[in-house]
Design an enzyme around this catalytic site. Structure first.
Site, mmCIF file in Angstrom:
data_model
loop_
_atom_site.group_PDB
_atom_site.id
_atom_site.type_symbol
_atom_site.label_atom_id
_atom_site.label_comp_id
_atom_site.label_asym_id
_atom_site.label_seq_id
_atom_site.Cartn_x
_atom_site.Cartn_y
_atom_site.Cartn_z
ATOM 1 N N GLY A 21 7.884 -5.405 13.922
ATOM 2 C CA GLY A 21 7.465 -4.700 13.458
ATOM 3 C C GLY A 21 7.274 -2.928 14.182
ATOM 4 N N ILE A 73 12.647 -0.211 3.744
ATOM 5 C CA ILE A 73 13.995 0.473 3.677
ATOM 6 C C ILE A 73 14.014 1.699 2.729
ATOM 7 C CG2 ILE A 73 16.605 0.675 4.512
ATOM 8 C CD1 ILE A 73 14.313 -0.772 6.505
ATOM 9 N N SER A 74 13.748 3.213 2.550
ATOM 10 C CA SER A 74 13.783 3.247 1.778
ATOM 11 C C SER A 74 14.115 4.372 0.869
ATOM 12 C CB SER A 74 12.227 4.892 2.485
ATOM 13 O OG SER A 74 11.059 4.150 2.903
ATOM 14 N N GLU A 120 12.319 14.255 13.930
ATOM 15 C CA GLU A 120 12.069 13.243 12.750
ATOM 16 C C GLU A 120 10.486 13.269 12.686
ATOM 17 O OE1 GLU A 120 11.769 8.891 13.357
ATOM 18 O OE2 GLU A 120 11.370 8.830 10.658
ATOM 19 N N ARG A 121 9.534 13.152 13.758
ATOM 20 C CA ARG A 121 8.282 13.804 13.932
ATOM 21 C C ARG A 121 7.322 15.409 13.782
ATOM 22 N NH1 ARG A 121 7.863 9.067 18.933
ATOM 23 N NH2 ARG A 121 8.643 7.622 17.723
ATOM 24 N N ARG A 126 -16.316 25.874 -9.808
ATOM 25 C CA ARG A 126 -17.085 24.739 -10.118
ATOM 26 C C ARG A 126 -18.543 25.500 -10.179
ATOM 27 N NH1 ARG A 126 -17.840 20.451 -14.075
ATOM 28 N NH2 ARG A 126 -19.023 18.666 -13.144
ATOM 29 N N GLN A 156 -13.336 14.544 -1.486
ATOM 30 C CA GLN A 156 -15.215 15.185 -2.276
ATOM 31 C C GLN A 156 -15.524 16.150 -3.377
ATOM 32 O OE1 GLN A 156 -16.408 12.730 -0.658
ATOM 33 N NE2 GLN A 156 -18.468 12.746 -1.596
ATOM 34 N N GLY A 216 -15.588 16.238 -6.811
ATOM 35 C CA GLY A 216 -16.080 14.502 -6.852
ATOM 36 C C GLY A 216 -14.836 13.921 -8.417
ATOM 37 N N GLY A 217 -15.798 13.308 -9.505
ATOM 38 C CA GLY A 217 -15.672 12.602 -10.159
ATOM 39 C C GLY A 217 -13.218 12.899 -10.820
HETATM 40 C C1 LIG Z 1 6.332 3.465 3.115
HETATM 41 C C2 LIG Z 1 7.087 3.260 3.655
HETATM 42 C C3 LIG Z 1 8.569 3.722 4.639
HETATM 43 C C4 LIG Z 1 9.185 3.707 5.135
HETATM 44 N N1 LIG Z 1 10.434 4.016 5.545
HETATM 45 C C5 LIG Z 1 10.474 3.437 6.865
HETATM 46 C C6 LIG Z 1 12.733 3.687 6.453
HETATM 47 O O1 LIG Z 1 13.267 4.196 5.810
HETATM 48 N N2 LIG Z 1 13.092 2.974 7.786
HETATM 49 C C7 LIG Z 1 12.336 1.908 8.324
HETATM 50 O O2 LIG Z 1 12.957 1.491 8.927
HETATM 51 N N3 LIG Z 1 10.772 2.024 8.175
HETATM 52 C C8 LIG Z 1 10.388 2.882 7.893
HETATM 53 N N4 LIG Z 1 9.384 2.117 7.381
HETATM 54 C C9 LIG Z 1 8.197 0.548 8.784
HETATM 55 C C10 LIG Z 1 7.651 1.688 9.252
HETATM 56 O O3 LIG Z 1 8.081 2.852 10.265
HETATM 57 C C11 LIG Z 1 6.567 1.230 9.579
HETATM 58 O O4 LIG Z 1 5.887 0.547 8.582
HETATM 59 C C12 LIG Z 1 5.641 1.404 11.000
HETATM 60 O O5 LIG Z 1 6.597 1.567 12.121
HETATM 61 C C13 LIG Z 1 4.792 0.499 11.648
HETATM 62 O O6 LIG Z 1 5.319 -0.683 11.975
HETATM 63 P P1 LIG Z 1 4.859 -2.154 10.568
HETATM 64 O O7 LIG Z 1 4.453 -2.142 9.843
HETATM 65 O O8 LIG Z 1 5.100 -3.310 11.207
HETATM 66 O O9 LIG Z 1 3.692 -2.456 11.880
HETATM 67 P P2 LIG Z 1 2.711 -3.336 12.448
HETATM 68 O O10 LIG Z 1 3.901 -2.874 14.001
HETATM 69 O O11 LIG Z 1 2.116 -4.509 11.935
HETATM 70 O O12 LIG Z 1 1.217 -2.458 13.507
HETATM 71 C C14 LIG Z 1 0.279 -2.797 12.872
HETATM 72 C C15 LIG Z 1 -0.859 -2.204 13.064
HETATM 73 O O13 LIG Z 1 -1.343 -2.554 14.243
HETATM 74 C C16 LIG Z 1 -1.240 -1.413 15.071
HETATM 75 N N5 LIG Z 1 -0.820 -1.432 16.861
HETATM 76 C C17 LIG Z 1 1.144 -2.684 16.933
HETATM 77 N N6 LIG Z 1 0.877 -2.830 18.204
HETATM 78 C C18 LIG Z 1 0.507 -2.730 18.599
HETATM 79 C C19 LIG Z 1 -0.265 -1.379 20.208
HETATM 80 N N7 LIG Z 1 0.365 -1.991 21.170
HETATM 81 N N8 LIG Z 1 -1.754 -0.859 20.107
HETATM 82 C C20 LIG Z 1 -2.017 -0.336 19.546
HETATM 83 N N9 LIG Z 1 -1.868 -0.578 18.385
HETATM 84 C C21 LIG Z 1 -1.066 -1.156 17.485
HETATM 85 C C22 LIG Z 1 -0.063 -0.383 14.751
HETATM 86 O O14 LIG Z 1 -0.366 0.819 15.330
HETATM 87 C C23 LIG Z 1 -0.359 -1.142 13.158
HETATM 88 O O15 LIG Z 1 -1.509 0.231 12.995
HETATM 89 C C24 LIG Z 1 8.278 2.735 6.103
HETATM 90 C C25 LIG Z 1 6.923 2.343 5.793
HETATM 91 C C26 LIG Z 1 6.822 2.119 4.992
HETATM 92 C C27 LIG Z 1 5.065 2.254 4.588
#
Ligand SMILES: Cc1cc2nc3c(=O)[nH]c(=O)nc-3n(C[C@H](O)[C@H](O)[C@H](O)COP(=O)(O)OP(=O)(O)OC[C@H]3O[C@@H](n4cnc5c(N)ncnc54)[C@H](O)[C@@H]3O)c2cc1C
Length: 388
Positions: free
Chosen positions: A131, A157-158, A246-247, A272, A340, A343-344
């Site tokens: 993750g 991976i998108s 990116e951000r 409305r 909100q 509504g519906g």
């Molecule tokens: C639709 C979609 C498209 C994506 N596309 C890409 C892509 O093209 N390439 C790519 O590489 N990735 C991609 N991602 C992955 C995305 O970057 C990750 O889902 C994201 O970084 C979170 O990682 P995770 O899902 O493994 O969550 P996790 O790391 O398992 O975390 C789960 C939750 O726990 C919280 N958490 C974890 N550790 C801590 C901590 N130490 N303190 C507080 N909170 C914590 C996180 O904030 C999160 O809310 C995509 C994800 C989605 C859903």
């Protein structure tokens, strides 16, 4: 920076993107969403018009524009009701190649990307077992003669099915053998057209948004040694380098979403009528919309700060993270206020709100989750103890 809302160059970009988006109306995006399809015609039009090559330097066939201009392009797509999540990868994946690729790699790939002959829409970082804890990735790249052999797994991976190239992060030196956990990872430029079916298997993930995303399985995928970008072992640093851009771009997309929700909500609240008067006459309906507007505009200021710092070569880490945090939160609040207010009818697909609601929710989780931004601010800006 000149007042970004009173800048003729910026306004010209806005108008150009709006004109293109007018050809892809709400019915187009609704149909793509219903069919869980890919907006191929939209992506092609955006590419052909040169918008996706905005940040590629002119010597490689692009427009050589900055992050500010690129952010307007993605903002306008979302503000017009579209989803720039279908194309944004190319804007920031290209940085890795541009900043760290060899002259040979850049002069081979960038003109083809600028011309729309090749797409670089994918980046593979996230893994199922690690993750957000990226330095623990388990995908390995082992050098054997003039090639690297890749084994491992990625998730989420998108755009893999609609990209020709993909940036891949893999370990080239085991975690146990490096001094710092951020060392020993490398990035590769994978030619997906050759890799899929020859050591790379792609498994789509059905998900809440119509976001084409996949699990990837690497089983002895062979890459030519020339696909390494930059120096071996420095991949994590290179990836981090592109994240501020990116951000900031994602923040701009959320601002576009936020403005779309606020316009829709305000219009509906004016029109409305219930209890013999427009619902927007009730402060209980007005205030959440007004609140969302204030928050979107405040997030926008931070987005411009991030763009200005990035484009003038100053470290934009703090402002990019804060812009992403504020904008993702503001667009989500705007989405709730819009839902909100309707509504519906907010739940009826033909109003497009439920689709945009799902789409904008993603940005509290990806590409970096809100908690991880709070953690960055705590540690790097407030000097609080590191928590992981
Ligand atoms: C639709 C979609 C498209 C994506 N596309 C890409 C892509 O093209 N390439 C790519 O590489 N990735 C991609 N991602 C992955 C995305 O970057 C990750 O889902 C994201 O970084 C979170 O990682 P995770 O899902 O493994 O969550 P996790 O790391 O398992 O975390 C789960 C939750 O726990 C919280 N958490 C974890 N550790 C801590 C901590 N130490 N303190 C507080 N909170 C914590 C996180 O904030 C999160 O809310 C995509 C994800 C989605 C859903």
């Amino acid at each position: 920076m000149m007042n970004p809302n009173n800048n003729s160059e910026f306004n010209a970009i806005r108008e150009g993107v709006q004109a293109l988006c007018a050809e892809f109306d709400a019915a187009y995006w609704r149909k793509v969403d219903e069919e869980k399809g890919f907006p191929e015609a939209f992506v092609k039009a955006l590419t052909d018009a040169g918008w996706l090559a905005a940040m590629i330097p002119t010597e490689y066939g692009g427009s050589g524009l900055g992050l500010a201009e690129a952010s307007i392009i993605l903002e306008e797509v979302n503000r017009c009701g579209g989803n720039s999540g279908t194309v944004h990868g190319q804007m920031y994946n290209m940085f890795t190649l541009l900043r760290h690729g060899s002259e040979e790699q850049k002069s081979f790939y960038l003109p083809k990307i600028a011309a729309g002959e090749l797409r670089l829409q994918s980046m593979a970082v996230t893994e199922p077992t690690t993750g957000t804890d990226t330095t623990k990735i388990k995908t390995t790249a082992v050098k054997q003669g003039d090639k690297y052999v890749i084994n491992g797994q990625k998730v989420w991976i998108s755009r893999v099915q609609h990209s020709d190239l993909m940036i891949l992060l893999a370990r080239t030196t085991a975690l146990a053998e490096v001094k710092r956990k951020s060392e020993g990872m490398s990035i590769f430029l994978v030619d997906l057209r050759e890799a899929i079916g020859n050591g790379l298997t792609v498994q789509p993930i059905a998900n809440m948004v119509n976001h084409e995303t996949n699990e990837l399985f690497f089983d002895n995928l062979e890459l030519p040694a020339s696909s390494l970008i930059g120096e071996e072992g420095k991949g994590f640093k290179y990836i981090l380098d592109g994240l501020n851009a990116e951000r900031t771009l994602i923040a701009a997309e959320c601002i576009g979403d936020g403005r779309w929700f606020i316009e829709k909500a305000s219009q509906y609240a004016r029109e409305r009528e219930v209890f013999g008067r427009p619902i927007g006459q009730n402060q209980g309906v007005q205030f959440p919309i007004a609140e969302a507007h204030i928050e979107v505009e405040a997030a926008d200021l931070m987005r411009w700060r991030a763009c200005e710092e990035y484009d003038s070569g100053i470290n934009a880490g703090a402002s990019a993270n804060m812009a992403k945090y504020l904008a993702a939160k503001a667009s989500w609040e705007a989405a709730n206020a819009c839902m909100q207010t309707h509504g519906g009818f907010g739940f009826a697909c033909e109003y497009d709100i439920e689709r945009k609601f799902r789409e904008t929710r993603l940005y509290q989780v990806a590409p970096i989750s809100t908690n991880l931004i709070l953690s960055y601010v705590s540690e790097h800006l407030l000097d609080l103890p590191r928590s992981f």
